[in-house]
Design a protein around this motif. Structure first.
Motif, mmCIF file in Angstrom:
data_model
loop_
_atom_site.group_PDB
_atom_site.id
_atom_site.type_symbol
_atom_site.label_atom_id
_atom_site.label_comp_id
_atom_site.label_asym_id
_atom_site.label_seq_id
_atom_site.Cartn_x
_atom_site.Cartn_y
_atom_site.Cartn_z
ATOM 1 N N TRP A 137 0.839 -1.203 0.000
ATOM 2 C CA TRP A 137 0.000 0.000 0.000
ATOM 3 C C TRP A 137 0.873 1.253 0.000
ATOM 4 O O TRP A 137 0.631 2.192 -0.762
ATOM 5 C CB TRP A 137 -0.928 -0.009 1.205
ATOM 6 C CG TRP A 137 -1.853 1.170 1.236
ATOM 7 C CD1 TRP A 137 -1.672 2.357 1.878
ATOM 8 C CD2 TRP A 137 -3.116 1.272 0.554
ATOM 9 N NE1 TRP A 137 -2.724 3.204 1.659
ATOM 10 C CE2 TRP A 137 -3.634 2.560 0.848
ATOM 11 C CE3 TRP A 137 -3.846 0.417 -0.261
ATOM 12 C CZ2 TRP A 137 -4.858 2.994 0.337
ATOM 13 C CZ3 TRP A 137 -5.077 0.852 -0.770
ATOM 14 C CH2 TRP A 137 -5.565 2.129 -0.465
ATOM 15 N N THR A 141 0.930 4.068 -2.951
ATOM 16 C CA THR A 141 0.438 5.426 -2.675
ATOM 17 C C THR A 141 1.565 6.456 -2.643
ATOM 18 O O THR A 141 1.295 7.660 -2.633
ATOM 19 C CB THR A 141 -0.334 5.472 -1.348
ATOM 20 O OG1 THR A 141 0.477 4.947 -0.293
ATOM 21 C CG2 THR A 141 -1.622 4.658 -1.457
ATOM 22 N N GLU A 142 2.797 5.982 -2.629
ATOM 23 C CA GLU A 142 3.965 6.867 -2.771
ATOM 24 C C GLU A 142 4.813 6.312 -3.916
ATOM 25 O O GLU A 142 5.943 5.876 -3.728
ATOM 26 C CB GLU A 142 4.763 6.908 -1.472
ATOM 27 C CG GLU A 142 3.970 7.406 -0.282
ATOM 28 C CD GLU A 142 4.737 7.296 1.023
ATOM 29 O OE1 GLU A 142 5.976 7.102 0.992
ATOM 30 O OE2 GLU A 142 4.097 7.388 2.098
ATOM 31 N N LYS A 153 -4.588 6.873 -8.529
ATOM 32 C CA LYS A 153 -5.156 7.256 -7.233
ATOM 33 C C LYS A 153 -6.643 6.952 -7.134
ATOM 34 O O LYS A 153 -7.141 6.564 -6.069
ATOM 35 C CB LYS A 153 -4.891 8.739 -6.974
ATOM 36 C CG LYS A 153 -3.434 9.078 -6.705
ATOM 37 C CD LYS A 153 -3.261 10.556 -6.402
ATOM 38 C CE LYS A 153 -1.804 10.881 -6.099
ATOM 39 N NZ LYS A 153 -1.605 12.320 -5.809
ATOM 40 N N ILE A 156 -7.299 3.538 -5.905
ATOM 41 C CA ILE A 156 -6.686 3.109 -4.653
ATOM 42 C C ILE A 156 -7.217 3.869 -3.436
ATOM 43 O O ILE A 156 -7.715 3.269 -2.482
ATOM 44 C CB ILE A 156 -5.141 3.267 -4.751
ATOM 45 C CG1 ILE A 156 -4.611 2.399 -5.908
ATOM 46 C CG2 ILE A 156 -4.473 2.907 -3.438
ATOM 47 C CD1 ILE A 156 -3.132 2.613 -6.207
ATOM 48 N N ILE A 157 -7.129 5.186 -3.476
ATOM 49 C CA ILE A 157 -7.468 5.996 -2.306
ATOM 50 C C ILE A 157 -8.918 5.806 -1.843
ATOM 51 O O ILE A 157 -9.180 5.747 -0.634
ATOM 52 C CB ILE A 157 -7.171 7.484 -2.573
ATOM 53 C CG1 ILE A 157 -5.681 7.678 -2.912
ATOM 54 C CG2 ILE A 157 -7.558 8.330 -1.363
ATOM 55 C CD1 ILE A 157 -4.729 7.157 -1.847
#
Length: 287
Positions: A137, A141-142, A153, A156-157
């Motif tokens: 994760w 996300t990074e 994004k 995922i977010i």
């Protein structure tokens, strides 16, 4: 426990990217390219019915991206998750859990959809928990510059924002563990992307392994046949070698997520290393 193959749709990818440094004259024998150098790719998911639990492994691309986005992937055929679920007597609202091998868009895009008025996003499986692992994760996300085009994004977010995101607790010193909360074993591999998860499922006296991107197609069995998409190809090599040797030794049945023409394969040892033994359909083996 009952398993069902779920077809989330078909698309095409550049053959050169799918086979890295391997010449087209070699990979074209097993994965023939069209006039645009594109090869057939599936998004084949797996549904696990176990008591009152219904877990879906991976969800394909989904359908919320732009027409321009999908034009890069030459969608073909008429398969989709809803039709495939209906074939087996299920609806997406029946899904209790969604397990994502990793968060590249072609594996998790179907987990999130537009909301009703298209002002934002919501879970595509409204009654399901989403399963990932904390290290992957963070990686997604990074994202690094090489992979960030695959970690979208909007895919995922919203999982985190829904409050339904769960991480499995990976044992730091083990690459393989069995998880009671999942009901199957997981092999962690890092060559394609960090902490990709490969499910190992005991079913009807056989070991079925959901291959994700450790082995995308039957054409990728020879060790040097590594995707150009892999972030650490020199790590993929030993991970793949170790797995393939074990799979041949133990007669694993390999469920191919991305092979549009081969659903399940078995392997054998040869003088040239591990090679394809037989191809199977799911129904041939398990029905």
């Amino acid at each position: 426990m009952t398993l069902y193959p779920i077809e989330a749709g078909n698309f095409k990818l550049d053959g050169g990217a799918m086979f890295g440094v391997v010449p087209k004259s070699l990979w074209n024998r097993t994965n023939p390219a069209d006039a645009n150098n594109m090869i057939d790719i599936a998004a084949r998911c797996l549904l696990i019915e176990d008591g009152d639990r219904l877990m879906l492994i991976d969800t394909g691309m989904g359908d919320k991206q732009s027409e321009k986005f999908f034009s890069y992937y030459y969608l073909w055929g008429d398969d989709n998750i809803d039709k495939s679920l209906k074939k087996h007597g299920f609806h997406r609202d029946d899904i209790t859990d969604v397990f994502m091998t990793h968060l590249h868009f072609d594996h998790c895009g179907g987990s999130i959809q537009w909301n009703k008025d298209r002002t934002g996003y919501e879970p595509a499986f409204k009654n399901a928990r989403f399963w990932s692992n904390e290290e992957h994760w963070k990686w997604a996300t990074e994202p690094n510059d090489r992979e960030k085009a695959s970690f979208l994004k909007e895919n995922i977010i919203p999982m985190q924002q829904s409050g339904k995101l769960h991480f499995i607790d990976r044992e730091e010193d083990k690459s393989f563990s069995t998880y009671k909360e999942l009901g199957f074993g997981v092999l962690f591999v890092d060559g394609h992307t960090d902490k990709q998860m490969i499910p190992h499922i005991d079913y009807k006296g056989k070991k079925l392994v959901f291959m994700a991107d450790l082995l995308p197609t039957a054409g990728h069995i020879p060790l040097p046949y590594v995707m150009g998409y892999d972030t650490r190809p020199l790590l993929t090599l030993p991970e793949k070698k170790n797995f393939l040797e074990t799979a041949a030794d133990e007669n694993y049945y390999l469920f191919l997520e991305h092979d549009a023409h081969n659903e399940i394969i078995t392997l054998k040892h040869t003088e040239k290393g591990v090679r394809l033994d037989k191809t199977h359909t799911f129904n041939e083996i398990f029905n």
